[in-house]
Design a protein around this motif. Structure first.
Motif, PDB file in Angstrom:
ATOM      1  N   GLY A 171       0.816  -1.086  -0.134  1.00  0.00           N
ATOM      2  CA  GLY A 171      -0.302  -0.064   0.071  1.00  0.00           C
ATOM      3  C   GLY A 171       0.854   1.099   0.180  1.00  0.00           C
ATOM      4  O   GLY A 171       2.043   1.182   0.420  1.00  0.00           O
ATOM      5  N   GLN A 172       0.073   2.208  -0.465  1.00  0.00           N
ATOM      6  CA  GLN A 172       0.953   3.662  -0.523  1.00  0.00           C
ATOM      7  C   GLN A 172       0.757   4.235   1.137  1.00  0.00           C
ATOM      8  O   GLN A 172       0.236   3.771   1.915  1.00  0.00           O
ATOM      9  CB  GLN A 172       0.126   4.709  -1.253  1.00  0.00           C
ATOM     10  N   HIS A 173       1.505   5.346   0.980  1.00  0.00           N
ATOM     11  CA  HIS A 173       1.199   6.082   2.268  1.00  0.00           C
ATOM     12  C   HIS A 173      -0.318   6.746   2.441  1.00  0.00           C
ATOM     13  O   HIS A 173      -0.698   7.037   1.365  1.00  0.00           O
ATOM     14  CB  HIS A 173       2.346   7.534   2.249  1.00  0.00           C
ATOM     15  N   TRP A 174      -0.770   6.970   3.577  1.00  0.00           N
ATOM     16  CA  TRP A 174      -1.948   7.654   3.639  1.00  0.00           C
ATOM     17  C   TRP A 174      -1.683   9.325   3.204  1.00  0.00           C
ATOM     18  O   TRP A 174      -0.572   9.695   3.577  1.00  0.00           O
ATOM     19  CB  TRP A 174      -2.571   7.736   5.111  1.00  0.00           C
ATOM     20  N   HIS A 175      -2.447   9.865   2.238  1.00  0.00           N
ATOM     21  CA  HIS A 175      -2.213  10.919   1.657  1.00  0.00           C
ATOM     22  C   HIS A 175      -3.377  11.654   1.228  1.00  0.00           C
ATOM     23  O   HIS A 175      -4.490  11.172   1.147  1.00  0.00           O
ATOM     24  CB  HIS A 175      -1.190  10.782   0.685  1.00  0.00           C
ATOM     25  N   THR A 176      -3.131  13.002   0.746  1.00  0.00           N
ATOM     26  CA  THR A 176      -4.294  13.716  -0.222  1.00  0.00           C
ATOM     27  C   THR A 176      -3.561  13.960  -1.384  1.00  0.00           C
ATOM     28  O   THR A 176      -2.294  14.620  -1.339  1.00  0.00           O
ATOM     29  CB  THR A 176      -4.550  14.976   0.643  1.00  0.00           C
ATOM     30  N   ASP A 177      -4.035  13.937  -2.486  1.00  0.00           N
ATOM     31  CA  ASP A 177      -3.491  13.923  -3.706  1.00  0.00           C
ATOM     32  C   ASP A 177      -3.045  15.667  -3.829  1.00  0.00           C
ATOM     33  O   ASP A 177      -3.966  16.527  -3.598  1.00  0.00           O
ATOM     34  CB  ASP A 177      -4.326  13.912  -4.930  1.00  0.00           C
ATOM     35  N   ILE A 178      -1.942  15.729  -4.114  1.00  0.00           N
ATOM     36  CA  ILE A 178      -1.360  17.078  -4.464  1.00  0.00           C
ATOM     37  C   ILE A 178      -1.648  18.371  -3.474  1.00  0.00           C
ATOM     38  O   ILE A 178      -2.303  19.507  -4.027  1.00  0.00           O
ATOM     39  CB  ILE A 178      -1.621  17.571  -5.973  1.00  0.00           C
ATOM     40  N   LEU A 198      -8.761  11.651   3.775  1.00  0.00           N
ATOM     41  CA  LEU A 198      -6.984  11.148   3.185  1.00  0.00           C
ATOM     42  C   LEU A 198      -7.612   9.753   2.462  1.00  0.00           C
ATOM     43  O   LEU A 198      -8.643   9.284   2.852  1.00  0.00           O
ATOM     44  CB  LEU A 198      -6.186  10.776   4.571  1.00  0.00           C
ATOM     45  N   HIS A 199      -6.581   9.407   1.667  1.00  0.00           N
ATOM     46  CA  HIS A 199      -6.891   8.062   1.066  1.00  0.00           C
ATOM     47  C   HIS A 199      -5.518   7.305   0.980  1.00  0.00           C
ATOM     48  O   HIS A 199      -4.569   7.761   0.982  1.00  0.00           O
ATOM     49  CB  HIS A 199      -7.814   8.208   0.094  1.00  0.00           C
ATOM     50  N   THR A 200      -5.507   6.135   0.460  1.00  0.00           N
ATOM     51  CA  THR A 200      -4.464   5.229   0.248  1.00  0.00           C
ATOM     52  C   THR A 200      -4.967   4.270  -0.862  1.00  0.00           C
ATOM     53  O   THR A 200      -5.955   3.612  -0.614  1.00  0.00           O
ATOM     54  CB  THR A 200      -3.697   4.706   1.539  1.00  0.00           C
ATOM     55  N   TYR A 247     -10.378   5.007 -14.594  1.00  0.00           N
ATOM     56  CA  TYR A 247      -9.880   6.367 -15.120  1.00  0.00           C
ATOM     57  C   TYR A 247     -10.264   7.239 -14.034  1.00  0.00           C
ATOM     58  O   TYR A 247     -11.251   7.580 -13.422  1.00  0.00           O
ATOM     59  CB  TYR A 247     -10.907   6.417 -16.402  1.00  0.00           C
ATOM     60  N   ARG A 248      -9.235   8.177 -13.724  1.00  0.00           N
ATOM     61  CA  ARG A 248      -9.283   9.029 -12.746  1.00  0.00           C
ATOM     62  C   ARG A 248      -8.941  10.570 -13.254  1.00  0.00           C
ATOM     63  O   ARG A 248      -7.972  10.803 -14.062  1.00  0.00           O
ATOM     64  CB  ARG A 248      -8.088   8.810 -11.608  1.00  0.00           C
ATOM     65  N   ILE A 249      -9.787  11.457 -12.861  1.00  0.00           N
ATOM     66  CA  ILE A 249      -9.643  12.917 -13.101  1.00  0.00           C
ATOM     67  C   ILE A 249      -9.602  13.602 -12.031  1.00  0.00           C
ATOM     68  O   ILE A 249     -10.422  13.389 -10.894  1.00  0.00           O
ATOM     69  CB  ILE A 249     -10.876  13.276 -14.232  1.00  0.00           C
TER      70      ILE A 249
HETATM   71 FE   LIG Z   1      -3.868   9.669  -4.306  1.00  0.00          FE
END
Ligand SMILES: [Fe+2]
Length: 390
Positions: free
Chosen positions: A155-162, A335-337, A355-357
């Motif tokens: 899994g990734q880190h927990w984060h918020t995109d940009i 937050l998501h991961t 597909y992500r936008i």
């Molecule tokens: Fe993300």
């Protein structure tokens, strides 16, 4: 029926309704009876923005059955903010950044869609509209195929995109084409959670924080936590304290950066949330956020404590992706991961194709958006506007 559901039916007809994604007292609603393949009126778009403001995650099932395309998703995204193109869609992004040369998208054979289409050609093919610069194809099909050697990824880190840019990304959305259906015989999940490589998280992270970070779904879901509910659950004294905290954000280590409040206040409904109180995912190319008045170590400790609180089970929600879903989330209040995943697969039942936008700036209930050229040049990198005539 409550007021918001009445409003929903006024705008979208008697079949429109809301159901909780998990439970009624938690974030997230499934929005039924809304067809995202048709253009939204200004009042409809305003209502969808207000649903996202209120519930943080909104998911629209069965959009594929209604004929919704990736281009429709991009049109919907324009109501929530200005779509941000993804650098990987360009053949010469590095040259653009260095020398400002005119951008060129990849030739068709080099596009991610072409690599996806090569994996299981008879079974799965990227949808039309996937080649727009605004679309980030989230998939495990690149490099995959019947003869591929499977690979797993943690899994990734927990984060918020940009969240680190001067105008942070406000909204992200997925349109799901394929989600993995395969399950192992043993524990019945899609993947296992592999042990972390040393150094993935700071070695001094508190043990409870370390534990909560690793409570991850194992069927290809997206894991979320609700930073508005996390803020609301704090004592009034702690809330008041945090509302005075300013955070210095920097693009790169050593930059002077700029100050933003830790507590985000949604300008449309007043909802307060902790805007990415996370230190963990920063530090290589992007400088960690730093609390004004605290040292780097003190800031890490401060953010770790908030992250541990935000990752409490009562604020968590794991979203199970179902083909045809359009799922939209607020980056200001979650937050998501991406949990552990199969990165390379040799069975089409393992395929993941979404597909992500993502977008930023103010919502626009009418389209096309009217963002000023200077605002686009400054905040949308590389500069981009959706071609809504597609
Ligand atoms: Fe993300």
């Amino acid at each position: 029926m409550d007021e918001i559901e009445t409003h929903l039916q006024d705008q979208f007809g008697p079949d429109a309704s809301l159901t909780p994604l998990s439970s009624a007292n938690r974030m997230g609603r499934r929005v039924h009876g809304v067809d995202l393949s048709t253009e939204l009126t200004a009042a409809q778009a305003e209502l969808l923005v207000s649903l996202l403001d209120e519930f943080r995650i909104i998911s629209f099932p069965g959009q594929d059955q209604l004929g919704c395309t990736v281009a429709d998703l991009e049109r919907v995204a324009n109501h929530f903010g200005a779509p941000i193109p993804h650098p990987y869609n360009y053949a010469n992004y590095a040259d653009f950044v260095r020398d400002r040369v005119p951008l060129e998208v990849h030739a068709p054979e080099h596009r991610v869609s072409a690599k996806v289409n090569a994996a299981f050609p008879a079974a799965i093919e990227c949808a039309d509209g996937a080649d727009s610069p605004a679309v980030y194809i989230v998939t495990n099909l690149v490099g995959s195929g019947p003869d591929a050697e499977p690979e797993h990824v943690g899994g990734q880190h927990w984060h918020t995109d940009i969240e680190f840019q001067p105008i942070p990304l406000s909204t992200s959305m997925f349109f799901v084409q394929s989600a993995p259906t395969k399950r192992t015989e043993g524990d019945g999940t899609w993947v296992t959670n592999p042990p972390r490589e040393e150094g993935f998280y700071h070695p001094e992270s508190a043990s409870e924080l370390a534990r909560r970070r690793e409570v991850l779904p194992l069927n290809g879901e997206t894991a979320y936590t609700d930073t508005a509910a996390a803020f609301a659950a704090l004592s009034p004294e702690r809330q008041r304290e945090l509302e005075t905290v300013m955070v210095r954000r920097r693009l790169r280590v050593g930059d002077p950066g700029w100050l933003v409040p830790l507590v985000y206040v949604n300008p449309r409904n007043g909802l307060k949330s902790l805007h990415s109180p996370v230190w963990a995912s920063r530090g290589k190319r992007i400088a960690p956020a730093q609390v004004e008045g605290l040292s780097e170590d003190e800031s890490r400790f401060f953010f770790d404590e908030l992250e541990e609180h935000c990752l409490s089970p009562e604020f968590r929600y794991d979203h199970d992706h179902v083909p045809g879903d359009v799922t939209i989330w607020s980056n200001f209040a979650t937050l998501h991961t991406a949990p552990p995943s199969k990165r390379i697969v040799n069975d089409v039942e393992d395929a993941r194709l979404l597909y992500r936008i993502s977008c930023k700036g103010e919502p626009s209930f009418c389209l096309p958006r009217t963002d000023a050229d200077e605002w686009i040049d400054e905040n949308i990198v590389p500069p981009f506007r959706s071609d809504l005539a597609v």
